[in-house]
Design an enzyme around this catalytic site. Structure first.
Site, short mmCIF file in Angstrom:
data_model
loop_
_atom_site.label_atom_id
_atom_site.label_comp_id
_atom_site.label_asym_id
_atom_site.label_seq_id
_atom_site.Cartn_x
_atom_site.Cartn_y
_atom_site.Cartn_z
N ARG A 70 -59.57 -11.87 -0.07
CA ARG A 70 -58.27 -11.32 -0.50
C ARG A 70 -58.16 -11.36 -2.03
O ARG A 70 -57.62 -10.44 -2.65
CB ARG A 70 -57.13 -12.11 0.15
CG ARG A 70 -57.03 -11.86 1.65
CD ARG A 70 -55.91 -12.66 2.28
NE ARG A 70 -54.58 -12.23 1.84
CZ ARG A 70 -53.47 -12.94 2.04
NH1 ARG A 70 -53.54 -14.12 2.64
NH2 ARG A 70 -52.31 -12.49 1.65
N GLN A 101 -42.28 -12.33 -1.92
CA GLN A 101 -42.98 -13.13 -0.90
C GLN A 101 -44.48 -13.01 -1.12
O GLN A 101 -45.26 -13.69 -0.47
CB GLN A 101 -42.62 -12.63 0.50
CG GLN A 101 -41.14 -12.70 0.82
CD GLN A 101 -40.82 -11.97 2.10
OE1 GLN A 101 -40.95 -12.52 3.20
NE2 GLN A 101 -40.39 -10.72 1.98
N HIS A 119 -43.83 -17.71 -1.82
CA HIS A 119 -44.95 -18.18 -0.99
C HIS A 119 -46.16 -18.58 -1.81
O HIS A 119 -47.24 -18.74 -1.26
CB HIS A 119 -45.33 -17.11 0.04
CG HIS A 119 -44.22 -16.82 1.00
ND1 HIS A 119 -44.14 -15.67 1.73
CD2 HIS A 119 -43.11 -17.54 1.31
CE1 HIS A 119 -43.03 -15.69 2.48
NE2 HIS A 119 -42.39 -16.81 2.22
N CYS A 127 -55.55 -29.53 -5.41
CA CYS A 127 -56.33 -30.50 -4.63
C CYS A 127 -55.52 -31.00 -3.45
O CYS A 127 -54.32 -31.22 -3.56
CB CYS A 127 -56.72 -31.68 -5.54
SG CYS A 127 -57.61 -32.95 -4.65
N GLY A 187 -40.21 -3.21 0.96
CA GLY A 187 -41.50 -3.46 1.61
C GLY A 187 -41.62 -4.80 2.28
O GLY A 187 -42.65 -5.47 2.19
N THR A 188 -40.56 -5.20 3.00
CA THR A 188 -40.67 -6.43 3.79
C THR A 188 -40.10 -6.19 5.19
O THR A 188 -39.12 -5.47 5.36
CB THR A 188 -39.95 -7.62 3.13
OG1 THR A 188 -40.16 -8.80 3.94
CG2 THR A 188 -38.47 -7.40 2.95
N ASN A 213 -38.21 1.15 2.71
CA ASN A 213 -39.27 0.81 3.66
C ASN A 213 -39.70 2.11 4.33
O ASN A 213 -38.95 3.07 4.37
CB ASN A 213 -38.75 -0.20 4.70
CG ASN A 213 -39.87 -0.98 5.34
OD1 ASN A 213 -40.85 -0.39 5.82
ND2 ASN A 213 -39.77 -2.29 5.33
N GLU A 215 -40.38 2.20 7.42
CA GLU A 215 -39.80 2.18 8.79
C GLU A 215 -38.64 1.21 8.83
O GLU A 215 -38.47 0.37 7.93
CB GLU A 215 -40.87 1.78 9.81
CG GLU A 215 -41.44 0.39 9.57
CD GLU A 215 -42.64 0.09 10.47
OE1 GLU A 215 -43.23 1.03 11.04
OE2 GLU A 215 -42.99 -1.09 10.56
N1 APR Z 1 -43.56 1.24 0.93
C1 APR Z 1 -42.53 0.52 1.44
N2 APR Z 1 -42.65 -0.29 2.53
C2 APR Z 1 -43.88 -0.35 3.10
C3 APR Z 1 -45.00 0.38 2.63
C4 APR Z 1 -44.80 1.20 1.50
N3 APR Z 1 -45.80 1.94 0.96
N4 APR Z 1 -46.07 0.10 3.43
C5 APR Z 1 -45.63 -0.79 4.35
N5 APR Z 1 -44.32 -1.05 4.17
C6 APR Z 1 -43.46 -1.98 4.91
C7 APR Z 1 -43.76 -2.09 6.41
O1 APR Z 1 -43.05 -1.09 7.12
C8 APR Z 1 -43.22 -3.50 6.70
O2 APR Z 1 -41.85 -3.46 7.04
O3 APR Z 1 -43.70 -3.26 4.39
C9 APR Z 1 -43.37 -4.24 5.37
C10 APR Z 1 -44.45 -5.30 5.40
O4 APR Z 1 -44.05 -6.27 6.33
P1 APR Z 1 -45.02 -7.51 6.64
O5 APR Z 1 -46.40 -7.00 6.84
O6 APR Z 1 -44.37 -8.33 7.67
O7 APR Z 1 -45.07 -8.30 5.25
P2 APR Z 1 -43.95 -9.26 4.65
O8 APR Z 1 -42.58 -8.86 5.08
O9 APR Z 1 -44.21 -9.36 3.20
O10 APR Z 1 -44.35 -10.66 5.35
C11 APR Z 1 -43.66 -11.79 4.91
O11 APR Z 1 -45.24 -13.09 6.22
O12 APR Z 1 -47.42 -13.49 6.85
C12 APR Z 1 -46.38 -13.93 6.04
O13 APR Z 1 -46.59 -15.12 4.04
C13 APR Z 1 -46.77 -13.85 4.58
O14 APR Z 1 -45.38 -13.28 2.68
C14 APR Z 1 -45.76 -12.87 3.98
C15 APR Z 1 -44.60 -12.96 4.95
#
Ligand code: APR
Length: 251
Positions: A70, A101, A119, A127, A187-188, A213, A215
């Site tokens: 990563r 996040q 996060h 360590c 984007g979360t 987002n 979706e």
């Molecule tokens: N633009 C906007 N939104 C987007 C895009 C984009 N180009 N691509 C994807 N998304 C959206 C998805 O629809 C989803 O709702 O981004 C979101 C990503 O969600 P997750 O994959 O759940 O990521 P996140 O919300 O950051 O997860 C939170 O979970 O696994 C833990 O610690 C990790 O910080 C992370 C936390």
């Protein structure tokens, strides 16, 4: 319903204290995989095998191989227009505080400052036994890396499942949420706590929630504005609209 870019710009222009909360979706257009959804990391890997203290105790080499992969991915990635636009809005003090996040450094490389990283940071290691900590620029050569101070393993300084966030970081984030009269949620999926509560605090205080987002999410049900779009496409449009409205007001 007036054009949602214009509606978002108007909400932001009439708000006094705007904060932003980002998730992995803001880095998707930089080529960094998100966690959930069809191509998400958790559809290919089991978090309990890679992102928990037990996984690390059981197999530090495997966990480090995953984080090194990563780190390489992030190093090769570039901030996208969404990161860049957020940094511009922050530097113009339109956005007061950026809470993320994400453990990547794309917000920093886009020019954002004073980021509240809920996060942790993938390029910082610490360590497991003593106080040693170090900021890396590249993935470690030796896997798993050992503490130069006491010889124990070094781990990524990130929050794993089953671990709690640092209280001072949570505190800082929620103080900002209490102060905000608008939040840009970008984007979360909003499912991981306590981050997922931040937009709700703003909403419950009478603030405006603007969600970007591709979706709908659990946040959409109470968002004042839901902009179904890629962050890298719509944030520059919102920025342009803000500038256009500002210019028209100074005529
Ligand atoms: N633009 C906007 N939104 C987007 C895009 C984009 N180009 N691509 C994807 N998304 C959206 C998805 O629809 C989803 O709702 O981004 C979101 C990503 O969600 P997750 O994959 O759940 O990521 P996140 O919300 O950051 O997860 C939170 O979970 O696994 C833990 O610690 C990790 O910080 C992370 C936390």
């Amino acid at each position: 319903m007036i054009n949602s870019v214009e509606a978002a710009a108007k909400i932001l222009l009439r708000s006094k204290y705007i904060i932003a909360l980002t998730g992995s979706g803001i880095s998707a257009e930089s080529g960094i995989p998100t966690f959930r959804g069809k191509d998400g990391l958790w559809s290919k890997y089991k978090p309990e095998e890679l992102a928990t203290p037990y996984a690390f105790a059981r197999n530090p080499k495997l966990v480090w191989e995953w984080y090194s992969w990563r780190m390489k991915l992030i190093k090769e990635a570039k901030p996208n227009p969404a990161h860049i636009t957020l940094a511009k809005l922050q530097n113009m003090r339109i956005i007061k505080t950026l809470i993320t996040q994400n453990i990547d450094d794309l917000h920093e490389r886009a020019g954002s400052r004073d980021i509240i990283k809920l996060h942790g940071d993938i390029f910082t290691v610490r360590c497991i036994n003593c106080i040693f900590t170090q900021k890396l620029t590249n993935p470690p050569i030796e896997i798993p890396p050992k503490c130069p101070r006491c010889g124990a393993y070094l781990r990524p300084d990130v929050v794993w499942f089953g671990e709690s966030l640092s209280p001072e970081i949570i505190n800082k984030a929620f103080i900002e949420a209490e102060k905000a009269d608008a939040i840009l949620v970008i984007g979360t999926s909003g499912v991981v706590m306590p981050a997922g509560l931040i937009p709700k605090v703003v909403k419950d205080n009478g603030g405006k929630v603007i969600e970007i987002n591709i979706e709908e999410t659990v946040i959409t049900s109470y968002a004042d504005l839901f902009l179904k779009s890629k962050a890298g496409e719509i944030l520059p449009k919102i920025f342009e609209k803000i500038m256009e409205i500002r210019r028209s007001r100074h005529v």
